[in-house]
Design a protein around this motif. Structure first.
Motif, PDB file in Angstrom:
ATOM      1  N   GLU A 161       0.833  -1.198   0.000  1.00 41.48           N
ATOM      2  CA  GLU A 161       0.000   0.000   0.000  1.00 41.48           C
ATOM      3  C   GLU A 161       0.873   1.255   0.000  1.00 41.48           C
ATOM      4  O   GLU A 161       0.585   2.235  -0.703  1.00 41.48           O
ATOM      5  CB  GLU A 161      -0.915  -0.016   1.228  1.00 41.48           C
ATOM      6  CG  GLU A 161      -2.029   1.003   1.201  1.00 41.48           C
ATOM      7  CD  GLU A 161      -2.991   0.834   2.365  1.00 41.48           C
ATOM      8  OE1 GLU A 161      -4.080   1.427   2.306  1.00 41.48           O
ATOM      9  OE2 GLU A 161      -2.644   0.135   3.344  1.00 41.48           O
ATOM     10  N   SER A 165       1.258   4.145  -2.957  1.00 40.38           N
ATOM     11  CA  SER A 165       1.167   5.575  -2.656  1.00 40.38           C
ATOM     12  C   SER A 165       2.381   6.314  -3.201  1.00 40.38           C
ATOM     13  O   SER A 165       2.265   7.425  -3.740  1.00 40.38           O
ATOM     14  CB  SER A 165       1.066   5.781  -1.136  1.00 40.38           C
ATOM     15  OG  SER A 165      -0.103   5.184  -0.614  1.00 40.38           O
ATOM     16  N   ARG A 168       2.156   7.176  -6.760  1.00 35.85           N
ATOM     17  CA  ARG A 168       1.313   8.338  -7.070  1.00 35.85           C
ATOM     18  C   ARG A 168       2.070   9.650  -6.858  1.00 35.85           C
ATOM     19  O   ARG A 168       1.521  10.722  -7.057  1.00 35.85           O
ATOM     20  CB  ARG A 168       0.056   8.329  -6.191  1.00 35.85           C
ATOM     21  CG  ARG A 168      -0.880   7.168  -6.470  1.00 35.85           C
ATOM     22  CD  ARG A 168      -2.154   7.287  -5.641  1.00 35.85           C
ATOM     23  NE  ARG A 168      -3.089   6.234  -5.962  1.00 35.85           N
ATOM     24  CZ  ARG A 168      -3.166   5.081  -5.325  1.00 35.85           C
ATOM     25  NH1 ARG A 168      -2.339   4.837  -4.315  1.00 35.85           N
ATOM     26  NH2 ARG A 168      -4.034   4.160  -5.677  1.00 35.85           N
ATOM     27  N   TRP A 170       3.244  10.621  -3.880  1.00 35.25           N
ATOM     28  CA  TRP A 170       2.925  11.172  -2.564  1.00 35.25           C
ATOM     29  C   TRP A 170       4.172  11.247  -1.684  1.00 35.25           C
ATOM     30  O   TRP A 170       5.017  10.356  -1.708  1.00 35.25           O
ATOM     31  CB  TRP A 170       1.875  10.321  -1.859  1.00 35.25           C
ATOM     32  CG  TRP A 170       0.518  10.362  -2.488  1.00 35.25           C
ATOM     33  CD1 TRP A 170       0.147  11.092  -3.578  1.00 35.25           C
ATOM     34  CD2 TRP A 170      -0.635   9.621  -2.093  1.00 35.25           C
ATOM     35  NE1 TRP A 170      -1.176  10.856  -3.870  1.00 35.25           N
ATOM     36  CE2 TRP A 170      -1.679   9.963  -2.990  1.00 35.25           C
ATOM     37  CE3 TRP A 170      -0.885   8.705  -1.077  1.00 35.25           C
ATOM     38  CZ2 TRP A 170      -2.954   9.420  -2.873  1.00 35.25           C
ATOM     39  CZ3 TRP A 170      -2.154   8.161  -0.956  1.00 35.25           C
ATOM     40  CH2 TRP A 170      -3.184   8.518  -1.851  1.00 35.25           C
ATOM     41  N   ILE A 175       1.158  10.515   2.612  1.00 33.90           N
ATOM     42  CA  ILE A 175       0.838   9.106   2.896  1.00 33.90           C
ATOM     43  C   ILE A 175       0.338   8.943   4.322  1.00 33.90           C
ATOM     44  O   ILE A 175      -0.652   8.252   4.574  1.00 33.90           O
ATOM     45  CB  ILE A 175       2.068   8.216   2.653  1.00 33.90           C
ATOM     46  CG1 ILE A 175       2.477   8.243   1.178  1.00 33.90           C
ATOM     47  CG2 ILE A 175       1.792   6.775   3.082  1.00 33.90           C
ATOM     48  CD1 ILE A 175       3.792   7.556   0.892  1.00 33.90           C
ATOM     49  N   GLU A 178      -3.234  10.245   4.476  1.00 32.35           N
ATOM     50  CA  GLU A 178      -4.201   9.415   3.753  1.00 32.35           C
ATOM     51  C   GLU A 178      -4.430   8.065   4.436  1.00 32.35           C
ATOM     52  O   GLU A 178      -5.547   7.544   4.428  1.00 32.35           O
ATOM     53  CB  GLU A 178      -3.722   9.194   2.315  1.00 32.35           C
ATOM     54  CG  GLU A 178      -3.749  10.439   1.447  1.00 32.35           C
ATOM     55  CD  GLU A 178      -5.162  10.919   1.141  1.00 32.35           C
ATOM     56  OE1 GLU A 178      -6.061  10.056   1.039  1.00 32.35           O
ATOM     57  OE2 GLU A 178      -5.351  12.134   1.024  1.00 32.35           O
ATOM     58  N   LEU A 179      -3.372   7.493   5.025  1.00 39.19           N
ATOM     59  CA  LEU A 179      -3.479   6.162   5.626  1.00 39.19           C
ATOM     60  C   LEU A 179      -3.659   6.222   7.139  1.00 39.19           C
ATOM     61  O   LEU A 179      -3.688   5.180   7.797  1.00 39.19           O
ATOM     62  CB  LEU A 179      -2.230   5.338   5.289  1.00 39.19           C
ATOM     63  CG  LEU A 179      -1.947   5.116   3.805  1.00 39.19           C
ATOM     64  CD1 LEU A 179      -0.754   4.184   3.620  1.00 39.19           C
ATOM     65  CD2 LEU A 179      -3.172   4.563   3.084  1.00 39.19           C
TER      66      LEU A 179
END
Length: 221
Positions: A161, A165, A168, A170, A175, A178-179
């Motif tokens: 994961e 990220s 992308r 990030w 990160i 978002e996580l």
């Protein structure tokens, strides 16, 4: 030039165009948190200086007389993976950018934008982040040759994961947000991912992961 003060970012510039190298050095000298340790006009000189001075960040020109910047970057990263290397190029040719990613560069900067962005690039690289825009990363990733081997089989779901990220574009901060993780936790995951993939930078980790079929490149985000 001079030894850096504690807390400053030590930088080595490798470029055979002395006027350009000296111009970058003067620009960086105006930054309180950055110290230019030396400039080198050849790859061999630059590699020796990197060994001796241990800069945090190396700026290396792609077009060098003895060997190109990719070969120089690869040798510097082989000798000390902790050194962050940023490629300077006359234009953003995909083949150059892909080669820079493959050898572990933290990013690249076209020479026409170097004056305006060089200090920011140095700071980003010193933090271990990748200096590349998400649209450019999305353009490059599909051009990597893909294979399917066992590399990365020991990655956890969370690590995959994190890799997705990174693909992308990030940063650790994004990160973490978002996580719903702490930045330190994300940093630890990133280091684990780099170790398991044998990568020297975030960009190299993403390149390896896409090439080995561990993750798919993002389609639009």
């Amino acid at each position: 030039m001079t030894d850096p003060e504690p807390g400053t970012i030590g930088v080595l510039i490798i470029d055979d165009h002395r006027m350009f190298a000296e111009s970058l050095a003067r620009l960086l000298a105006d930054e309180e948190d950055i110290a230019v340790l030396a400039t080198a006009a050849s790859g061999s000189e630059g590699i020796k200086l990197a060994d001796r001075l241990r800069p945090q960040v190396v700026l290396v020109d792609y077009k060098m007389p003895e060997r190109d910047g990719v070969a120089i970057a690869a040798e510097i990263k082989r000798r000390d993976p902790k050194i962050m290397v940023v490629m300077l190029a006359g234009s953003a040719e995909d083949r150059v950018l892909l080669a820079a990613i493959e050898v572990g560069c933290s990013g690249f900067l076209t020479k026409d934008r170097a004056a305006a962005e060089v200090a920011d690039v140095v700071r980003v690289a010193a933090r271990g982040e990748a200096f590349i825009s998400p649209p450019l990363l999305a353009r490059l990733l599909p051009k990597l040759d893909r294979t399917h081997r066992a590399l990365g089989a020991d990655l956890s779901e969370r690590e995959r994961e994190i890799l997705a990220s990174l693909a992308r574009g990030w940063t650790n901060q994004v990160i973490a947000s978002e996580l719903h993780l702490s930045v330190n936790t994300v940093r630890n995951y990133v280091q684990s991912v780099l170790s398991k993939l044998g990568a020297h930078s975030k960009l190299e980790a993403v390149s390896t992961a896409v090439r080995e079929g561990i993750i798919d490149y993002p389609s639009g985000s």
